[in-house]
Design a protein around this motif. Structure first.
Motif, PDB file in Angstrom:
ATOM      1  N   CYS A 270      29.945  39.246  37.914  1.00 45.56           N
ATOM      2  CA  CYS A 270      28.851  38.711  38.725  1.00 45.56           C
ATOM      3  C   CYS A 270      28.896  39.193  40.168  1.00 45.56           C
ATOM      4  CB  CYS A 270      28.827  37.188  38.647  1.00 45.56           C
ATOM      5  SG  CYS A 270      30.341  36.401  39.207  1.00 45.56           S
ATOM      6  N   SER A 271      29.892  40.011  40.530  1.00 43.35           N
ATOM      7  CA  SER A 271      29.976  40.575  41.875  1.00 43.35           C
ATOM      8  C   SER A 271      30.843  41.824  41.819  1.00 43.35           C
ATOM      9  CB  SER A 271      30.580  39.553  42.844  1.00 43.35           C
ATOM     10  OG  SER A 271      30.761  40.117  44.123  1.00 43.35           O
ATOM     11  N   ILE A 272      30.438  42.832  42.596  1.00 49.69           N
ATOM     12  CA  ILE A 272      31.203  44.076  42.664  1.00 49.69           C
ATOM     13  C   ILE A 272      32.237  44.011  43.780  1.00 49.69           C
ATOM     14  CG2 ILE A 272      31.042  46.560  43.107  1.00 49.69           C
ATOM     15  CD1 ILE A 272      28.197  46.385  41.837  1.00 49.69           C
TER      16      ILE A 272
ATOM     17  N   HIS B  67      34.219  39.583  41.146  1.00 47.36           N
ATOM     18  CA  HIS B  67      34.145  38.255  40.562  1.00 47.36           C
ATOM     19  C   HIS B  67      33.616  38.361  39.141  1.00 47.36           C
ATOM     20  CE1 HIS B  67      33.890  35.903  44.633  1.00 47.36           C
ATOM     21  NE2 HIS B  67      35.095  36.363  44.357  1.00 47.36           N
ATOM     22  N   PHE B  68      34.059  37.441  38.300  1.00 47.05           N
ATOM     23  CA  PHE B  68      33.694  37.408  36.890  1.00 47.05           C
ATOM     24  C   PHE B  68      33.486  35.948  36.511  1.00 47.05           C
ATOM     25  CE2 PHE B  68      34.480  37.798  32.297  1.00 47.05           C
ATOM     26  CZ  PHE B  68      33.864  39.005  31.998  1.00 47.05           C
ATOM     27  N   ILE B  69      32.539  35.693  35.630  1.00 50.34           N
ATOM     28  CA  ILE B  69      32.305  34.335  35.127  1.00 50.34           C
ATOM     29  C   ILE B  69      32.644  34.303  33.641  1.00 50.34           C
ATOM     30  CG2 ILE B  69      30.554  32.601  34.571  1.00 50.34           C
ATOM     31  CD1 ILE B  69      29.077  33.432  37.111  1.00 50.34           C
TER      32      ILE B  69
ATOM     33  N   LEU C 244      35.760  33.483  38.596  1.00 50.55           N
ATOM     34  CA  LEU C 244      37.081  34.070  38.791  1.00 50.55           C
ATOM     35  C   LEU C 244      37.055  35.117  39.891  1.00 50.55           C
ATOM     36  CD1 LEU C 244      38.003  34.744  35.045  1.00 50.55           C
ATOM     37  CD2 LEU C 244      38.365  32.646  36.379  1.00 50.55           C
ATOM     38  N   ASP C 245      38.083  35.083  40.713  1.00 49.83           N
ATOM     39  CA  ASP C 245      38.366  36.156  41.658  1.00 49.83           C
ATOM     40  C   ASP C 245      39.377  37.057  40.945  1.00 49.83           C
ATOM     41  OD1 ASP C 245      38.462  37.660  44.021  1.00 49.83           O
ATOM     42  OD2 ASP C 245      40.077  36.435  44.841  1.00 49.83           O
TER      43      ASP C 245
END
Length: 163
Positions: free
Chosen positions: A38-40, A44-46, A131-132
């Protein structure tokens, strides 16, 4: 009323992962299909965990989870972590694993990454974990075809989603 949505979603081939966690001496893991980067920057990951799973209780106190990306030849792991429940068996006695970040189980033969849980959100019948992504992990099998939902849709879940 949602027939079109239901048909469309049933035809998707979500990548299947196994999420493992540990806290207070208890370890758990489950099959998950609701995931996405969800972010580069920052990375980040969901990942969403069903609230009825044994793993849902463990991730509430876990600082870190490990996300294992399954490949098409790993249906056996998907079956163990998706069709069995940690409320009844110790799944880790039935597979090879080693302690990873913060003691979180890392399943042998899988590609994986770890993430520090920075947020937990109610997502209906699942809890969404933001998640980071931490340094490290393994991508040795990244050239292999992933295990998708269509390959395991016939599994009976360890818990009925409506429990």
């Amino acid at each position: 009323m949602t027939a079109a949505f239901d048909r469309l979603v049933a035809s998707l081939d979500y990548p299947m992962v196994i999420v493992t966690a540990t806290t207070a001496g208890e370890r758990s893991g489950c099959l998950a299909g609701f995931t996405t980067q969800c972010s580069i920057d920052p990375k980040h990951f969901i990942v969403c965990v069903s609230k009825v799973n044994h793993t849902a209780k463990v991730v509430q106190g876990a600082p870190i989870v490990v996300v294992h990306v399954l490949r098409s030849g790993q249906r056996d792991l998907a079956t163990l972590f998706g069709a069995e429940t940690g409320d009844e068996i110790d799944k880790f006695e039935r597979c090879e694993w080693a302690p990873g970040p913060a003691g979180t189980p890392v399943l042998a033969g899988t590609d994986w990454f770890a993430g520090r849980i920075i947020e937990r959100r109610d997502a209906g019948d699942h809890t969404a974990l933001l998640l980071d992504v931490l340094p490290g992990g393994s991508a040795d099998r990244s050239g292999e075809a992933q295990l998708g939902f269509q390959q395991i849709h016939d599994l009976d879940a360890g818990h009925d989603p409506e429990e």
